[in-house]
Every structure is written in C-alpha cells, then in structure tokens.
Write a protein that holds these residues in place. Structure first.
Motif, mmCIF file in Angstrom:
data_model
loop_
_atom_site.group_PDB
_atom_site.id
_atom_site.type_symbol
_atom_site.label_atom_id
_atom_site.label_comp_id
_atom_site.label_asym_id
_atom_site.label_seq_id
_atom_site.Cartn_x
_atom_site.Cartn_y
_atom_site.Cartn_z
ATOM 1 N N TYR A 104 0.813 -1.213 0.000
ATOM 2 C CA TYR A 104 0.000 0.000 0.000
ATOM 3 C C TYR A 104 0.847 1.263 0.000
ATOM 4 C CZ TYR A 104 -3.408 -3.446 1.631
ATOM 5 O OH TYR A 104 -4.198 -4.553 1.749
ATOM 6 N N CYS A 105 0.271 2.321 -0.541
ATOM 7 C CA CYS A 105 0.845 3.647 -0.310
ATOM 8 C C CYS A 105 -0.113 4.389 0.618
ATOM 9 C CB CYS A 105 1.077 4.413 -1.613
ATOM 10 S SG CYS A 105 -0.349 5.323 -2.244
ATOM 11 N N GLY A 106 0.328 5.487 1.160
ATOM 12 C CA GLY A 106 -0.501 6.262 2.059
ATOM 13 C C GLY A 106 0.294 6.739 3.259
ATOM 14 N N HIS A 107 -0.364 7.482 4.122
ATOM 15 C CA HIS A 107 0.268 8.028 5.322
ATOM 16 C C HIS A 107 -0.529 7.542 6.516
ATOM 17 C CE1 HIS A 107 2.488 10.187 2.441
ATOM 18 N NE2 HIS A 107 1.575 11.099 2.177
ATOM 19 N N PHE A 108 0.061 6.661 7.302
ATOM 20 C CA PHE A 108 -0.704 5.992 8.346
ATOM 21 C C PHE A 108 0.222 5.440 9.425
ATOM 22 C CE2 PHE A 108 0.309 3.048 4.900
ATOM 23 C CZ PHE A 108 0.958 2.028 5.575
ATOM 24 N N ILE A 109 -0.371 5.160 10.566
ATOM 25 C CA ILE A 109 0.262 4.276 11.533
ATOM 26 C C ILE A 109 -0.728 3.152 11.814
ATOM 27 C CG2 ILE A 109 1.703 6.050 12.615
ATOM 28 C CD1 ILE A 109 -0.247 5.790 15.065
ATOM 29 N N VAL A 110 -0.199 1.969 12.073
ATOM 30 C CA VAL A 110 -1.023 0.794 12.335
ATOM 31 C C VAL A 110 -0.795 0.341 13.773
ATOM 32 C CG1 VAL A 110 -1.475 -1.612 11.723
ATOM 33 C CG2 VAL A 110 -0.930 0.053 9.933
ATOM 34 N N LEU A 111 -1.878 0.216 14.528
ATOM 35 C CA LEU A 111 -1.831 -0.408 15.841
ATOM 36 C C LEU A 111 -2.332 -1.835 15.665
ATOM 37 C CD1 LEU A 111 -2.588 2.762 16.282
ATOM 38 C CD2 LEU A 111 -3.022 2.060 18.614
ATOM 39 N N CYS A 112 -1.583 -2.799 16.136
ATOM 40 C CA CYS A 112 -2.056 -4.177 16.052
ATOM 41 C C CYS A 112 -1.784 -4.887 17.370
ATOM 42 C CB CYS A 112 -1.428 -4.920 14.880
ATOM 43 S SG CYS A 112 0.320 -5.253 15.051
ATOM 44 N N LYS A 113 -2.675 -5.807 17.688
ATOM 45 C CA LYS A 113 -2.538 -6.563 18.921
ATOM 46 C C LYS A 113 -2.665 -8.045 18.612
ATOM 47 C CE LYS A 113 -4.593 -7.503 23.433
ATOM 48 N NZ LYS A 113 -5.775 -7.339 24.300
ATOM 49 N N ASP A 114 -1.670 -8.807 19.046
ATOM 50 C CA ASP A 114 -1.737 -10.260 18.961
ATOM 51 C C ASP A 114 -1.578 -10.824 20.365
ATOM 52 O OD1 ASP A 114 0.935 -9.915 19.552
ATOM 53 O OD2 ASP A 114 1.689 -10.820 17.699
ATOM 54 N N ALA A 115 -1.362 -12.124 20.464
ATOM 55 C CA ALA A 115 -1.260 -12.751 21.787
ATOM 56 C C ALA A 115 -0.087 -12.207 22.591
ATOM 57 C CB ALA A 115 -1.129 -14.262 21.622
ATOM 58 N N ALA A 116 0.949 -11.676 21.887
ATOM 59 C CA ALA A 116 2.143 -11.165 22.575
ATOM 60 C C ALA A 116 2.001 -9.711 22.999
ATOM 61 C CB ALA A 116 3.365 -11.339 21.689
ATOM 62 N N GLY A 117 0.950 -9.041 22.556
ATOM 63 C CA GLY A 117 0.764 -7.658 22.963
ATOM 64 C C GLY A 117 0.568 -6.695 21.812
ATOM 65 N N VAL A 118 0.826 -5.404 22.075
ATOM 66 C CA VAL A 118 0.549 -4.323 21.129
ATOM 67 C C VAL A 118 1.809 -3.902 20.399
ATOM 68 C CG1 VAL A 118 -0.249 -1.928 20.926
ATOM 69 C CG2 VAL A 118 -1.384 -3.493 22.512
ATOM 70 N N LYS A 119 1.672 -3.707 19.068
ATOM 71 C CA LYS A 119 2.738 -3.143 18.246
ATOM 72 C C LYS A 119 2.208 -1.912 17.523
ATOM 73 C CE LYS A 119 4.333 -7.538 18.687
ATOM 74 N NZ LYS A 119 3.595 -8.597 19.419
ATOM 75 N N ILE A 120 3.100 -0.981 17.199
ATOM 76 C CA ILE A 120 2.744 0.176 16.367
ATOM 77 C C ILE A 120 3.701 0.215 15.191
ATOM 78 C CG2 ILE A 120 2.384 2.658 16.253
ATOM 79 C CD1 ILE A 120 1.930 2.712 19.225
ATOM 80 N N ILE A 121 3.143 0.219 13.969
ATOM 81 C CA ILE A 121 3.922 0.111 12.732
ATOM 82 C C ILE A 121 3.690 1.363 11.890
ATOM 83 C CG2 ILE A 121 4.378 -1.329 10.706
ATOM 84 C CD1 ILE A 121 2.786 -3.573 12.260
ATOM 85 N N PRO A 122 4.745 2.001 11.382
ATOM 86 C CA PRO A 122 4.576 3.199 10.554
ATOM 87 C C PRO A 122 4.417 2.862 9.079
ATOM 88 C CG PRO A 122 6.902 2.833 10.908
ATOM 89 C CD PRO A 122 6.181 1.701 11.611
ATOM 90 N N ASP A 123 4.030 3.856 8.281
ATOM 91 C CA ASP A 123 4.025 3.687 6.827
ATOM 92 C C ASP A 123 5.467 3.596 6.319
ATOM 93 O OD1 ASP A 123 4.994 6.442 6.335
ATOM 94 O OD2 ASP A 123 2.987 7.068 6.929
ATOM 95 N N ALA A 124 5.638 3.390 5.020
ATOM 96 C CA ALA A 124 6.952 3.051 4.455
ATOM 97 C C ALA A 124 8.045 4.045 4.830
ATOM 98 C CB ALA A 124 6.852 2.921 2.932
ATOM 99 N N CYS A 125 7.734 5.336 4.813
ATOM 100 C CA CYS A 125 8.740 6.356 5.113
ATOM 101 C C CYS A 125 8.412 7.133 6.383
ATOM 102 C CB CYS A 125 8.885 7.317 3.929
ATOM 103 S SG CYS A 125 9.474 6.526 2.423
ATOM 104 N N ALA A 126 7.567 6.541 7.237
ATOM 105 C CA ALA A 126 7.204 7.158 8.523
ATOM 106 C C ALA A 126 6.743 8.602 8.338
ATOM 107 C CB ALA A 126 8.371 7.081 9.512
ATOM 108 N N GLN A 127 5.856 8.809 7.362
ATOM 109 C CA GLN A 127 5.354 10.153 7.101
ATOM 110 C C GLN A 127 4.284 10.573 8.106
ATOM 111 O OE1 GLN A 127 6.749 12.111 4.044
ATOM 112 N NE2 GLN A 127 8.079 10.723 5.167
#
Length: 484
Positions: free
Chosen positions: A90-113
């Motif tokens: 994907y392209c775009g400007h976003f951050i992703v919050l995701c939660k799995d059994a191990a806990g919470v992660k925060i992932i940036p877009d390709a260039c952390a815009q």
C-alpha cells in the motif's frame, strides 16, 4: 479559537484519559486513542489480530477499496509478520496499531510520514512533541552538544533526523523501517529482511507502471478534487505523467515571491503540460497570513517554519482546502541522491547533511552507520540510499506534510515500500539523480511519447552531470566531504 483547529489531522495515544473535546476516541487494549476529527481511522478485530489504522491506505491492485476494505483484510492476517508483508503493498500516510497474543505493536508507513513520537516509558505516543507536551510536562535534552544541534539554524531549516533521539529528554521518534513493540517496550527493525534482487531496467519499469497508475486512480476515486504541483523536477513529473488518465485533475505551480518569469518551475511545467494537452495554472498566495491561523500553526507543529507558513496557510488553505494534493516527495530516495561513495565516516555523513560542525550529529550518524551498514550490505542496499530514506529526506518531508496538514490534505504516491524497493532494484547507473533512466522510461510510457524537456536545468546540475560522465565526480565528492 476552537479546540479542533489545533493539531489538525493529528492523534495522541495514552494510558491515561485525556480531555480532548470533539476528538474521536476509542480504546485499543488498555490505551486511549484520540484522533482529530479531520483524521480518518478504522478499527477492526480479526481472528488472530486486532488492527487499527490512523490515516489512509491505497491499494494499486484494487483501486475501489476503501480504508474499511483494506483494514478488514489486514485484520485477517495470520500474524504480525503477515500483516507487515501486506502493508508493503500500500501507499498512504498511516500508523497501524495491532494486537496479537504477545501484545501491542505500532507500525509506521513506508517512510514514517505519519510521524510518531513516544516517551521512553511507552505510555504515551503522539504525532508531535507539542501534543505530548500539551498534556505531560517535558524537559529539554540535557546533553549540551545535543542542545547545540537542535537549536542550530541548519536543523531548524532542514528538520531531518540523525537518530531517533529528539530535543526533549526521554522523547524518541519512531523511524522508518522499524516498529514499536509497546508491550515489550522496545524498538524492532523489520526492514530489510531479505536481499533486494537486482532487476533489468525494463522489468523495473514494467512493474512500476501499474503501481503508480493504480495508486493515483485509487486516490482519485476516494477524493473528489485532486491537485498536482508540477515543477521542473523529476519526481513531480512522474506523478504528473501517471495521473494523465484521470478525468479531472488540477495541475499548477505557485509563483513564489522570489520567482522571476523565466524560473524553470514556471517555464518547464507549462511546456510539459502543453505537450500532452493539459491545462496548467500559476497561483499566487498572499505573504500576509491571518494571525489567528499563524498562531494555530505555531502551536500545533514542532519547529513550525515561518518560510512555509504563507504558502501553506494563504496558499493551500485558500485554493486546496477541500482537495488532496499529490506531490513527488520521496521519489528522491530511488534516485541515488548521495551517489555511491563507500566506507564513509560519521563526519562525512554529517558533511552530506550539512552538520559536520556539530559533534552530536557526527556521533549519532556514526552510530547509525556502524549499526546498520552490515545489514544493508547483506541485503543489497546502499547505506547512503538508506540514509536518505531513514534520516534525511524521509523525516524532512514528513515534517513538511505535518505543516501542510494544518491547512489541507497532502499525499505522496511514492510512499510505498513495494514501489521504493522495486525502484531500488534497478542498477544504480539507471537511477542517477540528474538523468534517472528509470523515471524517464516510466514518464515516456504514460505520456505516450518521448519527453525530452530538461530536468532542473541549472548550471550546477550540468557540471555534476559532466563530472559523472567523466568518472571524476565520486572522488571529488569524497574530497569535498572531508574539507568543507
């Protein structure tokens, strides 16, 4: 002043509840997520993951997909690694919050815009340090050499990064190609993980064409008004060419106060648009800025620059308040911007970034280079390309977008990992900054003809191009990095 005018299109995530009237909010695990009314978000629970996206994503393969469609697919990922592989598309400007059994992660877009700052206590995260400081007291960094750098004119002008550290004690920035493991309180680099395989020029061109076309079509289907600034440069020309299939699009340039009538950014775009039968407009903006808007701008953005305020507030805020602007930012990452001098020192890297006289910058750049160069080399990536991606142009353009978002929506179609890695898979000789054969081939395909108009035709560029042709530019560059 309405509260919603401050921190336009921003967000803050906190373990504590905050007073933000009028902002959208939801709970993610045990974190309170607050989103400005003008920033989109989607929260979706799947079988293995809970996923929330702040911002927007576009899919070149499915141009009718909305944020909801895309986030639903992301939530169906088997695990975090599967989700990150999907995000590459994907392209775009976003951050992703995701939660799995191990806990919470925060992932940036390709260039952390979509910028993310966080406290080292991992209990608050936000789009700007000012927004954290709005609720939590912060102290300036203690290190005197760090203070000297962050207060320097070069930093205030360029606003790049030399590491994940900031001007506030205990506040860090999430850099491109890394994610936050919030539960484990650590930063994890996730790219690169496999070697970039070198590809033939035409193979790269054939892969990039549907990506660029698809991203722009996806954006145009979601937004009613699309505007594209066209300059004398390569990157905006790529965006312009890829947009030629759109039924409606405004092509323009600002006539900045310093521009004379023969400025290349006025002359060349007019010729370019005429070649393919498109109209082109030259806009002017007032140098006088509404003092209330100026105050909002200053209070909402870290290191908000006066030199961009008039264009953003008087220009974008007047002409493009209800439109999305597509620019060519980040295409420079694929154009061998710093060339291929190997075995550089922190001092030489600081010279490239015009901060060699600051020991703090030299020290941080040396640490970044020593840590990451073996990984880049093993995965067939050049450290100077990655410097430009992660520390220089990537953070600098993210700052520009944060400034622009105060007044209008701005997006860079180049902000896609699959796009950038595909371009970087071409041999460096096809990605020379001044001539960039890859870009030329893509532009000519979209235009349906050969476009031979000059690119940023300055005396300096002509001299550099000649030196490269003679094979003397890299030795000269190495010499200059050590003497200037």
């Amino acid at each position: 002043m309405m509260e919603t005018e401050l921190f336009n299109r921003q967000y803050i995530i906190s373990k504590k509840e905050l007073a933000l009237d009028g902002w959208k909010q939801f709970l993610f695990d045990n974190y309170h997520v607050y989103v400005h009314p003008n920033l989109d978000y989607v929260h979706q629970d799947g079988k293995h993951l809970s996923v929330a996206v702040l911002g927007y994503l576009f899919d070149y393969r499915n141009t009718k997909y909305t944020n909801e469609n895309i986030v639903k697919e992301l939530s169906e990922s088997a695990d975090v690694e599967d989700l990150m592989r999907q995000l590459d598309q994907y392209c775009g400007h976003f951050i992703v919050l995701c939660k799995d059994a191990a806990g919470v992660k925060i992932i940036p877009d390709a260039c952390a815009q979509r910028i993310l700052y966080y406290k080292n206590s991992f209990d608050v995260f936000a789009s700007q340090v000012k927004l954290i400081e709005h609720f939590f007291p912060l102290e300036d960094v203690v290190d005197p050499e760090a203070k000297a750098f962050f207060n320097s004119s070069v930093y205030k002008y360029r606003l790049y990064a030399i590491s994940n550290k900031t001007w506030k004690q205990g506040i860090f920035r999430l850099m491109a190609n890394s994610y936050l493991d919030v539960t484990a309180c650590k930063v994890v680099r996730f790219f690169p993980v496999r070697p970039i395989q070198r590809q033939a020029l035409q193979d790269v061109v054939e892969q990039v064409i549907p990506m660029f076309k698809g991203y722009i079509e996806a954006i145009a289907k979601r937004y009613k008004k699309v505007v594209i600034p066209v300059t004398a440069g390569f990157d905006s020309r790529m965006v312009f060419a890829a947009s030629l299939g759109l039924k409606e699009c405004t092509y323009f340039i600002y006539k900045h106060p310093s521009f004379k009538e023969n400025h290349p950014d006025l002359v060349i775009p007019k010729k370019l648009t005429e070649l393919v039968g498109k109209s082109f407009q030259v806009f002017r903006y007032s140098s006088e800025v509404d003092p209330i808007l100026k105050e909002v701008y200053k209070n909402s953005v870290d290191y908000a620059r006066d030199r961009t305020a008039a264009m953003i507030l008087s220009g974008n805020g007047t002409y493009f308040k209800d439109a999305i602007m597509l620019n060519g930012n980040l295409g420079e990452i694929a154009r061998s911007y710093y060339n291929y001098t190997e075995n550089v020192s922190g001092r030489e890297l600081a010279a490239l970034m015009e901060c060699r006289n600051y020991p703090y910058a030299v020290r941080e750049l040396q640490a970044w280079y020593d840590t990451n160069r073996p990984l880049f080399k093993a995965n067939h990536l050049n450290a100077l390309d990655m410097l430009f991606w992660e520390l220089d142009w990537g953070p600098s353009t993210a700052q520009s977008k944060q400034e622009c978002w105060i007044a209008s929506e701005v997006c860079s179609p180049f902000n896609s990992r699959i796009m950038l890695t595909t371009l970087l898979s071409a041999d460096a000789k096809y990605r020379v900054k001044e001539s960039c054969r890859v870009f030329r081939e893509v532009i000519n395909h979209f235009a349906g003809k050969t476009i031979d108009l000059p690119v940023n035709p300055t005396g300096k560029h002509k001299i550099i191009a000649m030196m490269k042709w003679l094979g003397i530019y890299l030795p000269y560059r190495k010499f200059r990095m050590n003497v200037r």
